[in-house]
Design an enzyme around this catalytic site. Structure first.
Site, PDB file in Angstrom:
ATOM      1  CE1 TYR A   1      86.396 -36.232  31.173  1.00 46.24           C
ATOM      2  CE2 TYR A   1      86.324 -38.297  32.593  1.00 46.24           C
ATOM      3  CZ  TYR A   1      86.613 -36.937  31.533  1.00 46.24           C
ATOM      4  OH  TYR A   1      88.080 -37.010  32.640  1.00 46.24           O
TER       5      TYR A   1
ATOM      6  CD  GLU B   1      81.668 -38.134  25.327  1.00 49.81           C
ATOM      7  OE1 GLU B   1      81.779 -37.990  25.603  1.00 49.81           O
ATOM      8  OE2 GLU B   1      83.041 -37.800  23.902  1.00 49.81           O
TER       9      GLU B   1
ATOM     10  CG  ASP C   1      87.133 -39.953  28.236  1.00 48.97           C
ATOM     11  OD1 ASP C   1      88.303 -40.207  27.716  1.00 48.97           O
ATOM     12  OD2 ASP C   1      86.076 -39.780  27.560  1.00 48.97           O
TER      13      ASP C   1
END
Length: 273
Positions: free
Chosen positions: A50, A118, A172
Protein backbone atom coordinates in the site's frame (compact mmCIF):
# COMPACT_ATOMS: atom_id res chain seq x y z
CA UNK A 1 0.37 -23.63 -58.96
CA UNK A 2 3.15 -23.79 -61.58
CA UNK A 3 6.73 -24.73 -60.71
CA UNK A 4 7.70 -21.12 -61.35
CA UNK A 5 5.07 -19.81 -59.00
CA UNK A 6 6.02 -22.46 -56.41
CA UNK A 7 9.66 -21.50 -56.65
CA UNK A 8 8.89 -17.81 -56.24
CA UNK A 9 6.66 -18.57 -53.26
CA UNK A 10 9.38 -20.68 -51.64
CA UNK A 11 12.00 -17.98 -52.24
CA UNK A 12 9.67 -15.35 -50.79
CA UNK A 13 9.05 -17.52 -47.70
CA UNK A 14 12.78 -17.96 -47.19
CA UNK A 15 13.39 -14.22 -47.51
CA UNK A 16 10.54 -13.51 -45.10
CA UNK A 17 11.94 -16.03 -42.59
CA UNK A 18 15.40 -14.47 -42.84
CA UNK A 19 13.93 -11.02 -42.33
CA UNK A 20 12.15 -12.10 -39.17
CA UNK A 21 15.10 -13.98 -37.65
CA UNK A 22 17.97 -11.68 -38.66
CA UNK A 23 17.90 -8.51 -36.56
CA UNK A 24 20.12 -5.65 -37.62
CA UNK A 25 21.25 -3.92 -34.44
CA UNK A 26 23.33 -1.26 -36.19
CA UNK A 27 26.77 -2.54 -35.22
CA UNK A 28 26.02 -6.26 -35.56
CA UNK A 29 23.34 -8.67 -36.77
CA UNK A 30 21.66 -11.15 -34.42
CA UNK A 31 20.41 -14.43 -35.88
CA UNK A 32 17.40 -15.40 -33.72
CA UNK A 33 16.29 -18.56 -35.52
CA UNK A 34 17.53 -20.87 -32.72
CA UNK A 35 15.81 -21.02 -29.34
CA UNK A 36 17.26 -22.53 -26.15
CA UNK A 37 14.97 -24.73 -24.10
CA UNK A 38 16.60 -23.99 -20.74
CA UNK A 39 15.21 -20.56 -19.95
CA UNK A 40 12.50 -19.10 -17.78
CA UNK A 41 10.86 -15.79 -16.98
CA UNK A 42 12.47 -13.05 -14.93
CA UNK A 43 9.17 -12.82 -13.03
CA UNK A 44 8.78 -15.38 -10.24
CA UNK A 45 6.92 -13.42 -7.54
CA UNK A 46 4.06 -10.93 -7.23
CA UNK A 47 4.43 -8.47 -4.34
CA UNK A 48 1.59 -6.38 -2.87
CA UNK A 49 1.99 -2.98 -1.20
CA UNK A 50 0.00 0.00 0.00
CA UNK A 51 1.14 3.55 -0.66
CA UNK A 52 0.24 5.31 2.66
CA UNK A 53 -0.54 8.46 0.61
CA UNK A 54 -3.25 9.52 -1.81
CA UNK A 55 -3.30 8.88 -5.55
CA UNK A 56 -1.68 12.13 -6.69
CA UNK A 57 1.12 11.89 -4.12
CA UNK A 58 1.60 8.19 -4.89
CA UNK A 59 2.14 8.87 -8.58
CA UNK A 60 4.49 11.74 -7.81
CA UNK A 61 6.64 9.65 -5.45
CA UNK A 62 6.63 6.52 -7.58
CA UNK A 63 7.72 8.41 -10.69
CA UNK A 64 10.48 10.21 -8.79
CA UNK A 65 14.08 9.25 -8.14
CA UNK A 66 13.82 7.10 -4.99
CA UNK A 67 11.35 4.24 -5.51
CA UNK A 68 9.28 2.76 -8.31
CA UNK A 69 6.77 0.02 -8.95
CA UNK A 70 5.26 -1.73 -11.94
CA UNK A 71 1.60 -0.96 -11.25
CA UNK A 72 -0.51 1.40 -9.14
CA UNK A 73 -4.14 0.53 -8.42
CA UNK A 74 -6.18 3.65 -7.49
CA UNK A 75 -8.60 3.50 -4.58
CA UNK A 76 -11.32 4.68 -6.98
CA UNK A 77 -10.30 3.48 -10.45
CA UNK A 78 -11.86 5.34 -13.34
CA UNK A 79 -13.75 3.22 -15.85
CA UNK A 80 -13.07 3.26 -19.57
CA UNK A 81 -14.90 1.02 -22.02
CA UNK A 82 -16.45 -0.73 -19.05
CA UNK A 83 -13.08 -1.70 -17.52
CA UNK A 84 -11.13 -0.30 -14.53
CA UNK A 85 -7.99 1.68 -15.31
CA UNK A 86 -4.74 1.00 -13.43
CA UNK A 87 -1.42 2.79 -13.90
CA UNK A 88 1.62 0.97 -15.28
CA UNK A 89 4.78 2.86 -14.35
CA UNK A 90 7.49 0.31 -15.21
CA UNK A 91 7.49 -2.30 -18.01
CA UNK A 92 7.20 -5.82 -16.65
CA UNK A 93 10.45 -6.74 -18.39
CA UNK A 94 12.32 -4.26 -16.21
CA UNK A 95 13.17 -4.24 -12.50
CA UNK A 96 11.30 -1.77 -10.30
CA UNK A 97 12.56 -0.56 -6.91
CA UNK A 98 9.70 -1.69 -4.69
CA UNK A 99 10.88 -4.65 -2.58
CA UNK A 100 14.18 -3.43 -1.13
CA UNK A 101 16.10 -5.81 1.13
CA UNK A 102 13.85 -8.85 1.01
CA UNK A 103 13.71 -12.63 1.06
CA UNK A 104 11.17 -15.29 0.17
CA UNK A 105 11.53 -19.05 -0.25
CA UNK A 106 15.29 -18.67 -0.24
CA UNK A 107 15.36 -15.98 -2.93
CA UNK A 108 16.80 -12.56 -2.11
CA UNK A 109 16.84 -9.23 -3.95
CA UNK A 110 13.25 -9.71 -5.05
CA UNK A 111 13.28 -6.52 -7.09
CA UNK A 112 15.04 -8.54 -9.77
CA UNK A 113 12.49 -11.36 -9.86
CA UNK A 114 9.12 -9.83 -9.06
CA UNK A 115 6.33 -7.57 -10.22
CA UNK A 116 5.21 -5.02 -7.65
CA UNK A 117 1.71 -3.61 -7.23
CA UNK A 118 1.10 -0.52 -5.11
CA UNK A 119 -2.47 -0.02 -3.93
CA UNK A 120 -3.50 3.52 -3.07
CA UNK A 121 -4.36 3.12 0.60
CA UNK A 122 -3.42 5.14 3.68
CA UNK A 123 -2.72 2.09 5.83
CA UNK A 124 -2.96 2.91 9.56
CA UNK A 125 -5.38 5.80 10.15
CA UNK A 126 -5.49 5.76 13.94
CA UNK A 127 -4.93 3.57 16.95
CA UNK A 128 -5.79 0.07 15.77
CA UNK A 129 -7.61 1.41 12.70
CA UNK A 130 -6.78 0.83 9.05
CA UNK A 131 -8.18 2.23 5.83
CA UNK A 132 -10.36 -0.32 4.01
CA UNK A 133 -9.77 -1.35 0.41
CA UNK A 134 -12.90 -0.28 -1.52
CA UNK A 135 -14.70 -2.94 -3.60
CA UNK A 136 -13.92 -1.18 -6.91
CA UNK A 137 -10.22 -1.20 -6.04
CA UNK A 138 -10.34 -4.87 -5.07
CA UNK A 139 -12.07 -5.74 -8.34
CA UNK A 140 -9.40 -3.91 -10.35
CA UNK A 141 -6.62 -5.54 -8.31
CA UNK A 142 -8.10 -8.99 -8.90
CA UNK A 143 -8.24 -8.49 -12.66
CA UNK A 144 -4.68 -7.17 -12.80
CA UNK A 145 -3.27 -9.87 -10.52
CA UNK A 146 -5.12 -12.69 -12.25
CA UNK A 147 -3.65 -11.60 -15.57
CA UNK A 148 -0.10 -11.42 -14.17
CA UNK A 149 -0.09 -14.79 -12.40
CA UNK A 150 -1.58 -16.48 -15.48
CA UNK A 151 0.99 -15.05 -17.89
CA UNK A 152 3.97 -15.86 -15.68
CA UNK A 153 2.58 -19.02 -14.06
CA UNK A 154 3.27 -17.63 -10.58
CA UNK A 155 2.44 -20.24 -7.89
CA UNK A 156 -0.02 -19.24 -5.13
CA UNK A 157 2.68 -19.21 -2.44
CA UNK A 158 4.67 -16.64 -4.41
CA UNK A 159 1.93 -14.00 -4.26
CA UNK A 160 3.07 -12.16 -1.14
CA UNK A 161 2.91 -8.92 0.79
CA UNK A 162 5.78 -6.54 1.45
CA UNK A 163 5.49 -7.54 5.11
CA UNK A 164 5.95 -11.21 4.18
CA UNK A 165 9.24 -10.62 2.38
CA UNK A 166 10.56 -7.88 4.71
CA UNK A 167 8.86 -8.49 8.10
CA UNK A 168 11.55 -6.69 10.11
CA UNK A 169 10.81 -3.33 8.49
CA UNK A 170 7.45 -3.40 6.65
CA UNK A 171 3.78 -3.92 7.57
CA UNK A 172 2.09 -3.29 4.22
CA UNK A 173 -0.34 -4.16 2.73
CA UNK A 174 -1.89 -4.43 6.21
CA UNK A 175 -4.54 -6.59 7.89
CA UNK A 176 -7.44 -5.38 5.72
CA UNK A 177 -5.82 -6.45 2.46
CA UNK A 178 -8.21 -8.82 0.60
CA UNK A 179 -6.04 -11.93 0.54
CA UNK A 180 -8.96 -14.32 0.75
CA UNK A 181 -10.87 -12.54 -2.03
CA UNK A 182 -7.78 -12.78 -4.21
CA UNK A 183 -7.43 -16.48 -3.44
CA UNK A 184 -11.09 -17.11 -4.21
CA UNK A 185 -10.50 -15.41 -7.58
CA UNK A 186 -7.52 -17.67 -8.33
CA UNK A 187 -4.67 -15.50 -7.02
CA UNK A 188 -2.47 -16.42 -4.06
CA UNK A 189 -2.66 -18.93 -1.23
CA UNK A 190 -5.15 -19.56 1.54
CA UNK A 191 -5.54 -22.50 3.97
CA UNK A 192 -8.55 -24.78 3.86
CA UNK A 193 -10.77 -24.11 6.89
CA UNK A 194 -11.46 -27.80 7.48
CA UNK A 195 -7.76 -28.62 7.53
CA UNK A 196 -7.07 -25.81 9.98
CA UNK A 197 -9.82 -27.12 12.26
CA UNK A 198 -8.43 -30.64 12.01
CA UNK A 199 -4.93 -29.50 13.03
CA UNK A 200 -6.33 -27.34 15.81
CA UNK A 201 -7.95 -30.53 17.12
CA UNK A 202 -10.13 -28.78 19.68
CA UNK A 203 -7.30 -26.77 21.25
CA UNK A 204 -7.93 -23.23 22.42
CA UNK A 205 -6.82 -21.12 19.41
CA UNK A 206 -4.88 -18.83 21.77
CA UNK A 207 -3.15 -21.66 23.61
CA UNK A 208 0.65 -21.43 23.42
CA UNK A 209 2.40 -23.61 20.84
CA UNK A 210 5.98 -24.69 20.44
CA UNK A 211 7.94 -21.69 19.14
CA UNK A 212 10.55 -23.73 17.29
CA UNK A 213 7.89 -25.82 15.55
CA UNK A 214 6.07 -22.72 14.32
CA UNK A 215 9.35 -21.12 13.22
CA UNK A 216 10.19 -24.25 11.27
CA UNK A 217 6.80 -24.34 9.53
CA UNK A 218 7.02 -20.69 8.50
CA UNK A 219 10.55 -21.17 7.22
CA UNK A 220 9.40 -24.12 5.12
CA UNK A 221 6.56 -22.00 3.76
CA UNK A 222 8.87 -19.16 2.71
CA UNK A 223 9.59 -16.74 5.53
CA UNK A 224 13.12 -15.68 6.45
CA UNK A 225 13.12 -16.72 10.11
CA UNK A 226 15.45 -18.30 12.65
CA UNK A 227 14.54 -21.76 13.96
CA UNK A 228 16.12 -21.43 17.38
CA UNK A 229 12.96 -21.66 19.50
CA UNK A 230 13.40 -18.13 20.85
CA UNK A 231 10.38 -15.80 20.80
CA UNK A 232 12.38 -12.59 20.41
CA UNK A 233 11.31 -9.41 18.64
CA UNK A 234 12.53 -10.59 15.23
CA UNK A 235 10.55 -13.80 15.51
CA UNK A 236 7.48 -11.89 16.73
CA UNK A 237 7.63 -9.65 13.67
CA UNK A 238 7.63 -12.67 11.38
CA UNK A 239 4.78 -14.29 13.30
CA UNK A 240 2.87 -11.00 13.09
CA UNK A 241 3.43 -10.73 9.32
CA UNK A 242 2.17 -14.28 8.86
CA UNK A 243 -0.87 -13.62 11.05
CA UNK A 244 -1.62 -10.34 9.30
CA UNK A 245 -1.74 -12.27 6.02
CA UNK A 246 -3.64 -15.37 7.11
CA UNK A 247 -5.37 -14.39 10.38
CA UNK A 248 -5.86 -10.63 10.30
CA UNK A 249 -8.17 -10.60 13.32
CA UNK A 250 -5.16 -11.12 15.62
CA UNK A 251 -1.60 -10.30 14.56
CA UNK A 252 0.02 -9.80 17.96
CA UNK A 253 2.93 -12.04 17.01
CA UNK A 254 2.26 -14.69 19.64
CA UNK A 255 3.10 -18.36 19.13
CA UNK A 256 -0.39 -19.81 19.44
CA UNK A 257 -2.21 -22.97 18.47
CA UNK A 258 -4.29 -21.40 15.71
CA UNK A 259 -1.22 -19.95 13.96
CA UNK A 260 0.43 -23.36 14.17
CA UNK A 261 -2.66 -25.02 12.67
CA UNK A 262 -2.87 -22.46 9.84
CA UNK A 263 0.81 -22.90 9.02
CA UNK A 264 0.47 -26.69 8.90
CA UNK A 265 -2.67 -26.44 6.75
CA UNK A 266 -0.77 -24.28 4.26
CA UNK A 267 2.09 -26.78 4.13
CA UNK A 268 -0.37 -29.65 3.63
CA UNK A 269 -2.01 -27.83 0.74
CA UNK A 270 0.94 -26.33 -1.10
CA UNK A 271 3.97 -28.36 0.01
CA UNK A 272 2.58 -31.84 0.68
CA UNK A 273 5.96 -33.51 0.27
Amino acid sequence: MTKLHLGVATLFACILTACTTMQDRTTYIADTRYHAKNADSRVRFLVMHYTEIDEAESLAVLTGNQVSVHYVVPDAPRIEKGEPVVYQLVPESKRAWHAGVSSWQGATELNASSIGIENVNLGPIGEGKWQPYPPAQVDALIELSRDIVARYDIPPTRVVGHSDIAPQRKIDPGPLFPWRALHDAGVGAWPDDATVAAHLAGRDPKAPCDVRALQDKLKRYGYDIATDGVLDEKTRRVFSAFQMHFRPSDYAGDADAQSDAIAQALLDKYFPN
